[in-house]
Design a protein around this motif. Structure first.
Motif, PDB file in Angstrom:
ATOM      1  N   MET A 178      16.909   3.421  -9.348  1.00 11.69           N
ATOM      2  CA  MET A 178      15.860   2.898  -8.475  1.00 11.69           C
ATOM      3  C   MET A 178      15.576   3.893  -7.353  1.00 11.69           C
ATOM      4  N   LYS A 179      14.297   4.212  -7.175  1.00  9.64           N
ATOM      5  CA  LYS A 179      13.919   5.134  -6.109  1.00  9.64           C
ATOM      6  C   LYS A 179      14.065   4.452  -4.756  1.00  9.64           C
ATOM      7  N   GLU A 180      14.757   5.113  -3.815  1.00 10.38           N
ATOM      8  CA  GLU A 180      14.942   4.565  -2.471  1.00 10.38           C
ATOM      9  C   GLU A 180      14.392   5.477  -1.388  1.00 10.38           C
ATOM     10  N   VAL A 181      14.157   6.763  -1.733  1.00  8.91           N
ATOM     11  CA  VAL A 181      13.594   7.711  -0.770  1.00  8.91           C
ATOM     12  C   VAL A 181      12.534   8.559  -1.472  1.00  8.91           C
ATOM     13  N   LEU A 182      11.631   9.096  -0.696  1.00  9.93           N
ATOM     14  CA  LEU A 182      10.587   9.956  -1.240  1.00  9.93           C
ATOM     15  C   LEU A 182      11.100  11.382  -1.402  1.00  9.93           C
ATOM     16  N   ASP A 183      10.641  12.047  -2.469  1.00  7.66           N
ATOM     17  CA  ASP A 183      10.951  13.470  -2.617  1.00  7.66           C
ATOM     18  C   ASP A 183       9.738  14.291  -2.168  1.00  7.66           C
ATOM     19  N   VAL A 184       9.859  15.594  -2.216  1.00  8.09           N
ATOM     20  CA  VAL A 184       8.795  16.454  -1.656  1.00  8.09           C
ATOM     21  C   VAL A 184       7.472  16.318  -2.405  1.00  8.09           C
ATOM     22  N   PHE A 185       7.512  16.035  -3.708  1.00  3.75           N
ATOM     23  CA  PHE A 185       6.270  15.889  -4.466  1.00  3.75           C
ATOM     24  C   PHE A 185       5.619  14.534  -4.216  1.00  3.75           C
ATOM     25  N   ASP A 186       6.431  13.492  -4.052  1.00  4.89           N
ATOM     26  CA  ASP A 186       5.884  12.197  -3.634  1.00  4.89           C
ATOM     27  C   ASP A 186       5.122  12.378  -2.325  1.00  4.89           C
ATOM     28  N   ILE A 187       5.770  13.052  -1.381  1.00  6.51           N
ATOM     29  CA  ILE A 187       5.183  13.252  -0.060  1.00  6.51           C
ATOM     30  C   ILE A 187       3.889  14.057  -0.145  1.00  6.51           C
ATOM     31  N   SER A 188       3.873  15.073  -0.978  1.00  7.72           N
ATOM     32  CA  SER A 188       2.655  15.887  -1.131  1.00  7.72           C
ATOM     33  C   SER A 188       1.481  15.026  -1.565  1.00  7.72           C
ATOM     34  N   ALA A 189       1.724  14.139  -2.529  1.00  9.44           N
ATOM     35  CA  ALA A 189       0.652  13.281  -3.043  1.00  9.44           C
ATOM     36  C   ALA A 189       0.204  12.270  -1.989  1.00  9.44           C
ATOM     37  N   ILE A 190       1.156  11.655  -1.297  1.00 11.54           N
ATOM     38  CA  ILE A 190       0.834  10.667  -0.270  1.00 11.54           C
ATOM     39  C   ILE A 190       0.061  11.310   0.881  1.00 11.54           C
ATOM     40  N   VAL A 191       0.544  12.460   1.344  1.00 12.02           N
ATOM     41  CA  VAL A 191      -0.081  13.127   2.491  1.00 12.02           C
ATOM     42  C   VAL A 191      -1.473  13.649   2.139  1.00 12.02           C
ATOM     43  N   HIS A 192      -1.673  14.028   0.879  1.00  9.21           N
ATOM     44  CA  HIS A 192      -3.017  14.470   0.470  1.00  9.21           C
ATOM     45  C   HIS A 192      -4.036  13.377   0.771  1.00  9.21           C
ATOM     46  N   GLU A 193      -3.677  12.124   0.477  1.00  8.11           N
ATOM     47  CA  GLU A 193      -4.587  11.016   0.762  1.00  8.11           C
ATOM     48  C   GLU A 193      -4.649  10.711   2.258  1.00  8.11           C
ATOM     49  N   LEU A 194      -3.497  10.759   2.914  1.00  5.93           N
ATOM     50  CA  LEU A 194      -3.476  10.465   4.352  1.00  5.93           C
ATOM     51  C   LEU A 194      -4.296  11.464   5.160  1.00  5.93           C
ATOM     52  N   SER A 195      -4.403  12.688   4.666  1.00  7.60           N
ATOM     53  CA  SER A 195      -5.136  13.716   5.410  1.00  7.60           C
ATOM     54  C   SER A 195      -6.596  13.325   5.618  1.00  7.60           C
ATOM     55  N   GLY A 196      -7.098  12.415   4.780  1.00  9.23           N
ATOM     56  CA  GLY A 196      -8.474  11.941   4.930  1.00  9.23           C
ATOM     57  C   GLY A 196      -8.669  11.042   6.132  1.00  9.23           C
ATOM     58  N   LEU A 197      -7.573  10.666   6.804  1.00 13.55           N
ATOM     59  CA  LEU A 197      -7.668   9.826   7.994  1.00 13.55           C
ATOM     60  C   LEU A 197      -7.898  10.647   9.271  1.00 13.55           C
ATOM     61  N   ALA A 198      -7.975  11.969   9.138  1.00 14.28           N
ATOM     62  CA  ALA A 198      -8.280  12.811  10.304  1.00 14.28           C
ATOM     63  C   ALA A 198      -9.593  12.350  10.930  1.00 14.28           C
ATOM     64  N   GLY A 199      -9.609  12.268  12.246  1.00 15.32           N
ATOM     65  CA  GLY A 199     -10.776  11.770  12.962  1.00 15.32           C
ATOM     66  C   GLY A 199     -10.608  10.339  13.427  1.00 15.32           C
ATOM     67  N   SER A 200      -9.631   9.622  12.813  1.00 11.43           N
ATOM     68  CA  SER A 200      -9.330   8.256  13.259  1.00 11.43           C
ATOM     69  C   SER A 200      -8.611   8.305  14.601  1.00 11.43           C
ATOM     70  N   HIS A 201      -8.552   7.168  15.271  1.00 11.47           N
ATOM     71  CA  HIS A 201      -7.858   7.081  16.552  1.00 11.47           C
ATOM     72  C   HIS A 201      -6.665   6.134  16.456  1.00 11.47           C
ATOM     73  N   VAL A 202      -5.608   6.465  17.184  1.00 12.88           N
ATOM     74  CA  VAL A 202      -4.414   5.621  17.202  1.00 12.88           C
ATOM     75  C   VAL A 202      -4.708   4.393  18.063  1.00 12.88           C
ATOM     76  N   ASP A 203      -4.756   3.247  17.420  1.00 10.44           N
ATOM     77  CA  ASP A 203      -5.074   2.011  18.143  1.00 10.44           C
ATOM     78  C   ASP A 203      -3.810   1.341  18.678  1.00 10.44           C
ATOM     79  N   LYS A 204      -2.743   1.370  17.899  1.00 11.14           N
ATOM     80  CA  LYS A 204      -1.521   0.680  18.297  1.00 11.14           C
ATOM     81  C   LYS A 204      -0.332   1.283  17.557  1.00 11.14           C
ATOM     82  N   VAL A 205       0.847   1.198  18.161  1.00 10.51           N
ATOM     83  CA  VAL A 205       2.098   1.606  17.520  1.00 10.51           C
ATOM     84  C   VAL A 205       3.036   0.412  17.553  1.00 10.51           C
ATOM     85  N   TYR A 206       3.542   0.038  16.392  1.00  7.88           N
ATOM     86  CA  TYR A 206       4.467  -1.084  16.282  1.00  7.88           C
ATOM     87  C   TYR A 206       5.828  -0.571  15.805  1.00  7.88           C
ATOM     88  N   GLN A 207       6.866  -1.311  16.105  1.00 10.60           N
ATOM     89  CA  GLN A 207       8.207  -0.933  15.655  1.00 10.60           C
ATOM     90  C   GLN A 207       9.017  -2.172  15.319  1.00 10.60           C
TER      91      GLN A 207
END
Length: 317
Positions: A1-30
């Motif tokens: 069972m996968k429990e952590v991301l590897d470098v290729f998982d991250i590459s694919a995820i970040v490729h999509e996240l990069s399209g959020l450039a220009g957005s503004h940080v509205d809130k940070v939750y923890q």
């Protein structure tokens, strides 16, 4: 069972996240070691940062009625209403950087490494606030310290056939040679399957034709990731989720798959169905064990009290 991301998982995820450039940080939750960034741009998006393990766009944040922890409040102070200038992966490593522009440039650095960390630095790389203080022989993660990246890992992009061959030949097993090139273990196994080569075969026994097959399989995967030719899916065995991948894996061809329209959606679903659900079950089990322990202690105390009362009555007689 996968429990952590590897470098290729991250590459694919970040490729999509990069399209959020220009957005503004509205809130940070923890919530414990989970951080959520709520962004506003073309609609509202939330990004999950699970310390040391996971990162993806998420639709599953739970509402909290408790006061935000200090780290979340600090993030709100410094990057609230800041514009996302860039989101990228650092040097094909398990490190993701959010560049956030306000009156000055801030960087939110997410280290999905063993023990992990999430920290905010200024434009001079001075640490403003880390989720955790950490110390190693070569660097320190602490407020006011200058941030240093961990030692570099091997980057498989751009490797030549000669470099690939040299690493395989000096390895004990083919799969270990591929891993030594900076390719995660599961992907190294997939390369062997695509090339039709036994993963345990000694590297020194690989002939040139087989080496070319291995190299082509490795380059094919690297190019699919770099060119964003994604086919995200959750892989199941006997109805149970066992993996989530951004590309089609030959070694999973006999298993059930659930496909998704985006990499982030697939990884978000897997995280909450498998990892989060497992954590919740462990938490419930821990609470049950704690409850049973308290009940045992109460029964023991009641029995001791009963014996004390009986002895007191005997002495009175």
């Amino acid at each position: 069972m996968k429990e952590v991301l590897d470098v290729f998982d991250i590459s694919a995820i970040v490729h999509e996240l990069s399209g959020l450039a220009g957005s503004h940080v509205d809130k940070v939750y923890q919530d414990g070691d989970e951080i959520f960034l709520r962004l506003k741009g073309e609609g509202t998006k939330e990004i999950l940062l699970k310390n040391g393990a996971w990162l993806c766009m998420s639709a599953h944040r739970r509402e909290s009625t408790t006061h935000p922890p200090t780290f979340a409040m600090t993030m709100r102070k410094y990057i609230g209403n800041g514009r996302i200038a860039r989101i990228y992966q650092y040097d094909c490593d398990r490190i993701i950087i959010f560049e956030i522009q306000k009156e000055r440039l801030y960087r939110l650095i997410v280290e999905l490494l063993p023990k992990g960390n999430v920290l905010l630095v200024d434009e001079e790389d001075t640490i403003i606030s880390p989720l955790y203080h950490q110390r190693w022989a070569h660097r320190m993660i602490k407020r006011g310290e200058r941030y240093q990246f961990p030692p570099a890992t091997k980057n498989p992009y751009g490797m030549t056939f000669e470099q690939f061959t040299l690493e395989i030949k000096k390895s004990g097993e083919v799969v270990r040679g591929i891993i030594a090139l900076g390719i995660p273990g599961k992907w190294a196994e997939e390369i062997c399957v695509r090339a039709g080569i036994e993963k345990e075969k000694p590297g020194e026994d690989i002939d040139e034709e087989s080496m070319e097959k291995l190299y082509r399989a490795a380059v094919e995967i690297l190019e699919d990731i770099r060119e964003a030719r994604f086919t995200p899916m959750i892989v199941k065995e006997n109805g149970k989720e066992i993996d989530v991948v951004p590309l089609t894996f030959t070694m999973y061809e006999h298993l059930e798959k659930e496909t998704f329209s985006s990499v982030n959606e697939a990884y978000d679903e897997y995280y909450h169905r498998v990892i989060k659900k497992g954590e919740d079950a462990e938490s419930r089990e821990h609470l049950t064990e704690k409850k049973e322990k308290i009940l045992r202690q109460l029964r023991q105390q009641e029995e001791a009290l009963k014996q004390f009362i009986e002895e007191e009555e005997r002495y009175r007689k």
